[in-house]
Motif scaffolding. Sequence first.
Motif, PDB file in Angstrom:
ATOM      1  N   GLU A  38       0.812  -1.219   0.000  1.00  0.00           N
ATOM      2  CA  GLU A  38       0.000   0.000   0.000  1.00  0.00           C
ATOM      3  C   GLU A  38       0.842   1.264   0.000  1.00  0.00           C
ATOM      4  O   GLU A  38       0.336   2.358  -0.287  1.00  0.00           O
ATOM      5  CB  GLU A  38      -0.933   0.015   1.223  1.00  0.00           C
ATOM      6  N   GLN A  39       2.141   1.138   0.323  1.00  0.00           N
ATOM      7  CA  GLN A  39       3.014   2.314   0.318  1.00  0.00           C
ATOM      8  C   GLN A  39       3.388   2.729  -1.105  1.00  0.00           C
ATOM      9  O   GLN A  39       3.944   3.815  -1.297  1.00  0.00           O
ATOM     10  CB  GLN A  39       4.290   2.015   1.115  1.00  0.00           C
ATOM     11  N   VAL A  40       3.062   1.891  -2.106  1.00  0.00           N
ATOM     12  CA  VAL A  40       3.294   2.245  -3.521  1.00  0.00           C
ATOM     13  C   VAL A  40       1.976   2.751  -4.087  1.00  0.00           C
ATOM     14  O   VAL A  40       1.012   1.998  -4.219  1.00  0.00           O
ATOM     15  CB  VAL A  40       3.804   1.032  -4.321  1.00  0.00           C
ATOM     16  N   GLU A  41       1.914   4.036  -4.385  1.00  0.00           N
ATOM     17  CA  GLU A  41       0.707   4.665  -4.928  1.00  0.00           C
ATOM     18  C   GLU A  41       0.823   4.743  -6.453  1.00  0.00           C
ATOM     19  O   GLU A  41       1.793   5.291  -6.982  1.00  0.00           O
ATOM     20  CB  GLU A  41       0.515   6.052  -4.332  1.00  0.00           C
ATOM     21  N   LEU A  42      -0.169   4.189  -7.144  1.00  0.00           N
ATOM     22  CA  LEU A  42      -0.131   4.075  -8.600  1.00  0.00           C
ATOM     23  C   LEU A  42      -1.324   4.781  -9.220  1.00  0.00           C
ATOM     24  O   LEU A  42      -2.469   4.581  -8.807  1.00  0.00           O
ATOM     25  CB  LEU A  42      -0.143   2.589  -8.997  1.00  0.00           C
ATOM     26  N   THR A  43      -1.067   5.607 -10.227  1.00  0.00           N
ATOM     27  CA  THR A  43      -2.131   6.309 -10.957  1.00  0.00           C
ATOM     28  C   THR A  43      -1.862   6.197 -12.463  1.00  0.00           C
ATOM     29  O   THR A  43      -0.727   6.008 -12.900  1.00  0.00           O
ATOM     30  CB  THR A  43      -2.204   7.796 -10.565  1.00  0.00           C
ATOM     31  N   ALA A  62       6.745   6.653 -17.685  1.00  0.00           N
ATOM     32  CA  ALA A  62       6.408   6.556 -16.255  1.00  0.00           C
ATOM     33  C   ALA A  62       7.177   7.616 -15.474  1.00  0.00           C
ATOM     34  O   ALA A  62       8.279   8.027 -15.864  1.00  0.00           O
ATOM     35  CB  ALA A  62       6.736   5.159 -15.721  1.00  0.00           C
ATOM     36  N   THR A  63       6.575   8.044 -14.403  1.00  0.00           N
ATOM     37  CA  THR A  63       7.207   8.983 -13.475  1.00  0.00           C
ATOM     38  C   THR A  63       7.217   8.341 -12.088  1.00  0.00           C
ATOM     39  O   THR A  63       6.176   7.861 -11.615  1.00  0.00           O
ATOM     40  CB  THR A  63       6.449  10.316 -13.429  1.00  0.00           C
ATOM     41  N   ILE A 113       3.866   6.654  -8.203  1.00  0.00           N
ATOM     42  CA  ILE A 113       4.136   6.275  -9.598  1.00  0.00           C
ATOM     43  C   ILE A 113       2.976   6.774 -10.468  1.00  0.00           C
ATOM     44  O   ILE A 113       1.805   6.519 -10.164  1.00  0.00           O
ATOM     45  CB  ILE A 113       4.272   4.744  -9.745  1.00  0.00           C
ATOM     46  N   GLU A 114       3.331   7.458 -11.526  1.00  0.00           N
ATOM     47  CA  GLU A 114       2.329   7.918 -12.508  1.00  0.00           C
ATOM     48  C   GLU A 114       2.668   7.310 -13.866  1.00  0.00           C
ATOM     49  O   GLU A 114       3.802   7.458 -14.348  1.00  0.00           O
ATOM     50  CB  GLU A 114       2.321   9.442 -12.590  1.00  0.00           C
TER      51      GLU A 114
END
Length: 339
Positions: free
Chosen positions: A7-12, A55-56, A67-68
């Motif tokens: 959950e500490q990796v936020e992905l959009t 990716a960013t 992460i975007e």
Amino acid sequence: MALIHPEQVELTGNQNVPRARVLEVFAADRNRSVLRIPLDERRRQLETIPWVERATVRRALPNRIEIEIVERTPIAYLRQGSELSLVDARGAILERPTKAAFHFPVVTGISPVMAQEDRERRIHLYADFARQIEAARSGALEKVSEVDLADVNDLRANLTGLGGASAGTNAAANTSPSSTNSAEGQADAPLLVHFGDGDFETKYRNLVENIGQWRATAGRVDSVDMRFSREAVVNPDATPVAPQTPKVAPALPAQKAEPPHSAAPKLTSAQKSNAVRKVNSAQKTSVAKHSALRHRGSTGQKSGADQKSSSAKKKSSTAKKAASKPGHPAARPATYRRF
């Protein structure tokens, strides 16, 4: 500050890239401080995923990674044998997602073994074609079922639903009703069109405006070559089949089996005299039959071989007449049509 929980990796930004696939890239960073995660390396790894265009990756202190993702945009289905995948505007081949639904034509002539530059050149040709025919007529791409990009100098497209005789603005007004009905019956028939490598808008507009007239006057139209200026070749891919004349073998006279040789018995004088009389009688009968046959020939009667030859000639003449009728495969050579 360590990266412990997924959950500490936020992905959009992901729609077709599974989250689990992104988390695999950060599997080596579990229990590692977010300050020690190599962000550039992880970004490059994410961009190796086929659906990821760019990716960013950022740190969000104290203990998160943001992460975007910008995903690729497919523009066509790609058929390779029996497999169907997707392809984007740069020739990247993408796996079909299980949930997403797309409505594109199918393209062929592109494979993963091609160089990136070659794939990109071919898909650019398709993209230019799609843009120009849509400019010529809104919804035109929906009538395209498949595009062959094997030859970069000749884009070939299969089209359907172009309409019959009433679809063309130049349709002949004095066309017979039977020809008009035939043309209208082909409205939904598939049509293979050679578009060349440019000026697709003009070629598509000329095709739509004239296809009805060509169908009404030329019969069934299966393909059209639009690569020539102010001219179209109708049915260039048709292969006329010439009617074959059946061969008749001449009749051969029946041969009698020869009796087995055996020693001839000695004849008496009376038996020899009777044999001579029989031979003379047989010769007279043969002469009479030959004379009768000559008489029959002079009166116009034909032998069995002559009758068979005459029948074969009639059949050949009938086949040629049938081949000359409109719509017969042998009567559909490529013809030039001006517009």
